[in-house]
Design an enzyme around this catalytic site. Structure first.
Site, PDB file in Angstrom:
ATOM      1  N   GLU A  99       9.456  -4.171  10.583  1.00 28.54           N
ATOM      2  CA  GLU A  99       9.694  -2.759  10.010  1.00 28.54           C
ATOM      3  C   GLU A  99      10.268  -1.704  10.943  1.00 28.54           C
ATOM      4  O   GLU A  99       9.319  -1.509  12.044  1.00 28.54           O
ATOM      5  CB  GLU A  99       8.517  -2.135   9.130  1.00 28.54           C
ATOM      6  CG  GLU A  99       8.674  -1.028   8.597  1.00 28.54           C
ATOM      7  CD  GLU A  99       7.967  -0.276   7.577  1.00 28.54           C
ATOM      8  OE1 GLU A  99       6.940  -1.138   7.125  1.00 28.54           O
ATOM      9  OE2 GLU A  99       7.947   0.853   7.097  1.00 28.54           O
ATOM     10  N   GLU A 118      -1.234  -5.710   8.476  1.00 23.52           N
ATOM     11  CA  GLU A 118      -0.430  -4.866   9.292  1.00 23.52           C
ATOM     12  C   GLU A 118      -1.037  -4.877  10.774  1.00 23.52           C
ATOM     13  O   GLU A 118      -2.064  -5.154  11.043  1.00 23.52           O
ATOM     14  CB  GLU A 118      -0.461  -3.456   8.858  1.00 23.52           C
ATOM     15  CG  GLU A 118       0.728  -2.997   7.906  1.00 23.52           C
ATOM     16  CD  GLU A 118       0.576  -1.529   7.977  1.00 23.52           C
ATOM     17  OE1 GLU A 118       0.451  -0.432   8.619  1.00 23.52           O
ATOM     18  OE2 GLU A 118       0.934  -1.012   6.684  1.00 23.52           O
ATOM     19  N   ASP A 147      -1.225  -6.272  -0.465  1.00 23.10           N
ATOM     20  CA  ASP A 147      -1.228  -5.654   0.895  1.00 23.10           C
ATOM     21  C   ASP A 147      -2.648  -5.105   1.172  1.00 23.10           C
ATOM     22  O   ASP A 147      -3.038  -4.158   0.463  1.00 23.10           O
ATOM     23  CB  ASP A 147      -0.298  -4.441   0.715  1.00 23.10           C
ATOM     24  CG  ASP A 147       0.401  -4.160   2.100  1.00 23.10           C
ATOM     25  OD1 ASP A 147       0.120  -4.680   3.056  1.00 23.10           O
ATOM     26  OD2 ASP A 147       1.297  -2.999   2.233  1.00 23.10           O
ATOM     27  N   LYS A 176      -1.106  -9.583   2.879  1.00 24.26           N
ATOM     28  CA  LYS A 176      -0.175  -8.992   4.001  1.00 24.26           C
ATOM     29  C   LYS A 176      -1.197  -8.170   4.804  1.00 24.26           C
ATOM     30  O   LYS A 176      -1.871  -7.309   4.184  1.00 24.26           O
ATOM     31  CB  LYS A 176       0.927  -8.301   3.483  1.00 24.26           C
ATOM     32  CG  LYS A 176       1.764  -7.615   4.802  1.00 24.26           C
ATOM     33  CD  LYS A 176       3.013  -7.117   4.546  1.00 24.26           C
ATOM     34  CE  LYS A 176       3.193  -5.676   3.951  1.00 24.26           C
ATOM     35  NZ  LYS A 176       2.455  -4.757   4.788  1.00 24.26           N
ATOM     36  N   ASP A 191       0.979  -1.307   0.053  1.00 29.50           N
ATOM     37  CA  ASP A 191       0.058   0.004  -0.042  1.00 29.50           C
ATOM     38  C   ASP A 191       0.757   1.206  -0.096  1.00 29.50           C
ATOM     39  O   ASP A 191       0.322   2.460  -0.138  1.00 29.50           O
ATOM     40  CB  ASP A 191      -1.027  -0.126   1.123  1.00 29.50           C
ATOM     41  CG  ASP A 191      -0.452   0.093   2.523  1.00 29.50           C
ATOM     42  OD1 ASP A 191       1.047  -0.079   2.505  1.00 29.50           O
ATOM     43  OD2 ASP A 191      -1.052   0.052   3.601  1.00 29.50           O
ATOM     44  N   SER A 192       1.945   1.124   0.154  1.00 29.10           N
ATOM     45  CA  SER A 192       3.323   2.160  -0.106  1.00 29.10           C
ATOM     46  C   SER A 192       2.940   2.838  -1.544  1.00 29.10           C
ATOM     47  O   SER A 192       3.308   3.838  -2.038  1.00 29.10           O
ATOM     48  CB  SER A 192       4.534   1.589  -0.029  1.00 29.10           C
ATOM     49  OG  SER A 192       4.719   0.606  -0.916  1.00 29.10           O
TER      50      SER A 192
HETATM   51  O1  KIV Z   1       3.587  -1.049   1.634  1.00 31.92           O
HETATM   52  C1  KIV Z   1       4.663  -1.617   1.525  1.00 31.92           C
HETATM   53  O2  KIV Z   1       5.502  -1.396   0.599  1.00 31.92           O
HETATM   54  C2  KIV Z   1       5.160  -2.394   2.788  1.00 31.92           C
HETATM   55  C3  KIV Z   1       6.534  -2.764   2.941  1.00 31.92           C
HETATM   56  C4  KIV Z   1       7.688  -1.857   2.245  1.00 31.92           C
HETATM   57  C5  KIV Z   1       6.878  -3.762   3.837  1.00 31.92           C
HETATM   58  O3  KIV Z   1       4.256  -2.539   3.583  1.00 31.92           O
END
Ligand code: KIV
Length: 283
Positions: free
Chosen positions: A185, A118, A86, A116, A47-48
């Site tokens: 992280e 969080e 994510d 993934k 989600d970055s």
């Molecule tokens: O959103 C993301 O890119 C991440 C990773 C950098 C671990 O959560």
């Protein structure tokens, strides 16, 4: 399915194998295709994406629809690597049902092989629900960017003894809930080493020192394409930002001077195209 594709059991099997797990982010088809031919294991549609590609100030505005759109694009470029989607803010926090439904969208619509999530102990129940639905989950503890306002900024976590114990507990809870790997992280290297020793599933570090079972970075950070703030833990393995600027200014200069496009980059007609045969008019 490609028999050589990296799988979740293969990632689990890397624990204590002596071979690090290599993961990077990708948000589009172009970079996904490039990564698919590289020696890495996991592509995360993180989600970055919201900050790196969509220009948001944080990851919080990212929606499920945006994540699915980009996961589908990455899927089309990936044949060999494990694809992880994510789960964005509020796609799993509200209830177990919404967590399972949204994780299912990543698999069914996005073509991901895992998701993934969080959060540590407080996300464990959701992780368990999604795993029970038959979907593999990667956990994520420490500096979890979706909690940026609770942290009061993007600050290293687990520096005090108590905070370190909490992060250790978070990682253990995720393992118990069925996570197949845990991203660590923004925590001290010593804490990451201890968690890595403690867990039976692999740890994947970002800003967590060298002792994790694997590493992950945002691809644009590694390539030097991120023009915004770059954290201390990022190493620029290339300066593609400068390469882009140089290429674009070369292009501008050559177009202005008339040296591009040259004959080499132009098409020629089989006969003289714009001269009509005698008696015929060109429309
Ligand atoms: O959103 C993301 O890119 C991440 C990773 C950098 C671990 O959560």
């Amino acid at each position: 399915m490609n028999k050589n594709r990296v799988t979740v059991p293969a990632i689990l099997g890397r624990k204590n194998s002596g071979k690090k797990i290599l993961a990077l982010t990708a948000y589009d088809y172009c970079f996904a295709r490039l990564l698919d031919s590289c020696e890495i294991d996991i592509v995360l549609v993180g989600d970055s994406l919201g900050m790196v590609s969509l220009g948001y100030e944080s990851t919080l505005p990212v929606t499920m629809d945006e994540m699915i759109h980009h996961t589908r694009a990455v899927r089309r470029g990936i044949n060999n690597l494990l694809l992880v989607g994510d789960m964005p803010f509020l796609s799993y926090q509200v209830s177990g049902e919404t967590a399972v439904a949204n994780a299912g969208r990543f698999i069914q619509e996005g073509g991901a092989e895992a998701v993934k999530i969080e959060g540590g102990a407080r996300a464990a129940e959701r992780v368990h629900a999604v795993v029970q639905a038959g979907i593999s989950v990667m956990g994520h503890v420490g500096l979890t960017p979706q909690s940026v306002h609770q942290f009061g900024g993007y600050k290293v976590q687990g520096r005090s003894y108590e905070d370190g114990r909490q992060i250790m507990k978070d990682a253990r809870e995720l393992e118990k809930a069925g996570a197949f790997a845990v991203v660590l992280e923004g925590i001290p290297a010593e804490l990451a080493q201890e968690i890595t020793r403690e867990l039976a599933v692999p740890t994947i570090g970002i800003g967590a020192g060298p002792h994790c079972d694997g590493q992950i970075l945002v691809l644009q950070d590694l390539l030097g394409l991120n023009m915004d703030f770059v954290p201390k833990f990022v190493k620029k393995f290339a300066d593609m930002g400068e390469a882009v600027k140089t290429a674009v200014s070369d292009y501008a200069r050559e177009v202005q001077s008339g040296s591009f496009p040259s004959r080499e980059h132009s098409y020629s007609a089989k006969s003289e195209p714009l001269r009509p045969a005698v008696g015929k008019r060109v429309k």
